[in-house]
Structures are given as structure tokens and as C-alpha cells.
Scaffold this active site. Structure first.
Site, short mmCIF file in Angstrom:
data_model
loop_
_atom_site.label_atom_id
_atom_site.label_comp_id
_atom_site.label_asym_id
_atom_site.label_seq_id
_atom_site.Cartn_x
_atom_site.Cartn_y
_atom_site.Cartn_z
CD GLU A 150 -3.01 -1.34 2.12
OE1 GLU A 150 -4.15 -1.77 1.89
OE2 GLU A 150 -2.58 -1.16 3.28
CG ASP A 189 -11.60 -8.40 -1.35
OD1 ASP A 189 -10.56 -7.84 -0.98
OD2 ASP A 189 -12.60 -8.50 -0.61
N1 ADE Z 1 -9.26 -5.54 2.86
C1 ADE Z 1 -9.38 -5.88 1.56
N2 ADE Z 1 -10.33 -6.81 1.40
C2 ADE Z 1 -10.83 -7.07 2.63
C3 ADE Z 1 -11.83 -7.94 3.12
N3 ADE Z 1 -12.51 -8.76 2.31
N4 ADE Z 1 -12.06 -7.96 4.46
C4 ADE Z 1 -11.37 -7.14 5.29
N5 ADE Z 1 -10.41 -6.32 4.87
C5 ADE Z 1 -10.15 -6.26 3.55
#
Ligand code: ADE
Length: 227
Positions: A12, A195
């Protein structure tokens, strides 16, 4: 101005460290990278994952390195089905989804004498929107729910979405917001979607984390040019 730029994972902040010449300072089992950019002093770090680590780093950036504002950059899971991988999202407000004092009659996420939802700085939001307009980038915004869990379960995802009316889930925003709010430091939390926080979340995360993290980090750098 002294500006803190905080991420949670190496991916990041890597795009920033590749662009900027920095001086490293080791402190509290972490590394802080100092540099100057466009008449500002910048302190960059990744905290390591989670609310505790990110609270520690945010506090150090403010108390030891004297940051006057804090910008968080990173990735997140989408709860809102209109958000797609790669979309950019900033928090108008943030809540801790894993706080449960319901046994005492409190709503989920609420701690007595603390804020339930933390609100991002309006001026930094304006700067982000202006930056996005100049770059012809669409920024989404709304509620971020943070907790010490990677969400990859449909039931849990739907519960967080419904309980907090949240759009996005991640693991640091609300804790950083708590630190900044308590210390009177304006903050802005930006996330690019990696995601959809459902059953294939870990696969998508692995596939898209670098790309999405870079999008967010580069935007934050552009934003600093407008501060
Ligand atoms: N950061 C990126 N994706 C995530 C997820 N599915 N749950 C928690 N933090 C995240």
C-alpha cells in the site's frame, strides 16, 4: 504542512516509496519514511494489518513526527454490489464492526464515551473531489466498516452491510479515525476495491491487491499536490 500517509501493508505504500527519495527512521518496531514533496513534509509508513497496529502507527505519526493531517491509503472489500474491483472509495464515516457490547444494551460498534461513527474531514474530502475532477476519476464514498477480520463469508458480509449500512469493509480505517479524532487531526481514508468480501475474496485479493493499492497511493500523492 506535515502530512502523514499511512497504509497497512507494504504493497500500500510501495508505489510512494518508488517515487520519492526518503530517509528511514526505525521506531516502535516499525519503519517511518520521511521526505519533502511540493512544499510539504511527508511521513510515510505501513502499520501492519489491523486496528491495533494502525492505531499505534497513527499515534506515532502524530505525537512523535508531528503530523498535522493524516491520509490513509489502501485496499478494501466491497459490500455494495455497485462497487467493482479497482473502484476508488473514500469514507464519509467509519465504524468498528467487531465491537460488541450488545450485552449492555448498546448497538453493535458502540463504546460508551467514544464515537459510534467517525467523520472524515470535510476540507480533505473537498480536496479529494477536486483532485478527482481534474484527473477525470470517479470517486465513490460512504460508510466504511472496520474490524480485525478478513471478510470472505457471504453471511458475515451481509450482516455487516445491513447492520451498519456500510459500503466497504477493511481492517484499519475506523481505528485510525478514532486516533485522529481524539487528537484533533483532520483525516481522510481512501481505499481502492481489491475484492468483494464474499466467497472468492481471498483469491481476488491476491490477484488485485498490488494494482488496487497502487491506484489508491498514486491518487493520494496527487491529492497532496492540491493541499
Ligand atoms: N481488505 C481488503 N479486502 C478485505 C476484506 N474482504 N475484508 C477485510 N479487509 C479487507
Amino acid at each position: 504542512m506535515k502530512i502523514a500517509v499511512l497504509g497497512a501493508m507494504p504493497e500500500e505504500i510501495k508505489p510512494l516509496l518508488e517515487k520519492l527519495q526518503t530517509k528511514k527512521i526505525k521506531y516502535a518496531n516499525n519503519t517511518f519514511y520521511l521526505t519533502n514533496y511540493k512544499n510539504h513534509e511527508i511521513i510515510i509508513a505501513y502499520s501492519k494489518i489491523g486496528k491495533v497496529n494502525s492505531s499505534l502507527s497513527a499515534t506515532i505519526m502524530i505525537e512523535k513526527f508531528k503530523a498535522e493531517i493524516l491520509l490513509f491509503t489502501g485496499v478494501a472489500g466491497a459490500l455494495d454490489e455497485n462497487l467493482k474491483i479497482g473502484d476508488m472509495f473514500y469514507a464519509k464515516s467509519l465504524v468498528q464492526h467487531d465491537v460488541d457490547l450488545t450485552a449492555f444494551g448498546h448497538p453493535f460498534g458502540y463504546i460508551s464515551e467514544s464515537e459510534h461513527f467517525y467523520f472524515a474531514d470535510k476540507n480533505l474530502i473537498k480536496i479529494a473531489e477536486n483532485t478527482a475532477k481534474k484527473l477525470d476519476i470517479k470517486l465513490h464514498s460512504g460508510i466504511i466498516a472496520s474490524g480485525d477480520q478478513f471478510i470472505s463469508d457471504e453471511d458475515k458480509k451481509n450482516w455487516i452491510k445491513k447492520e451498519f449500512n456500510a459500503d466497504v469493509v477493511e481492517m484499519e480505517g475506523a481505528s485510525v479515525a478514532c486516533v485522529c479524532s481524539s487528537l484533533n487531526i483532520p483525516f481522510f481514508i481512501l481505499r481502492a476495491i481489491s475484492d468483494e468480501a464474499g466467497k472468492k475474496a481471498e483469491f481476488d485479493f491476491e490477484k488485485f491487491v498490488i494494482e488496487s493499492a497502487e491506484k489508491s497511493a498514486i491518487f493520494v500523492l496527487k491529492m497532496i499536490e492540491n493541499i
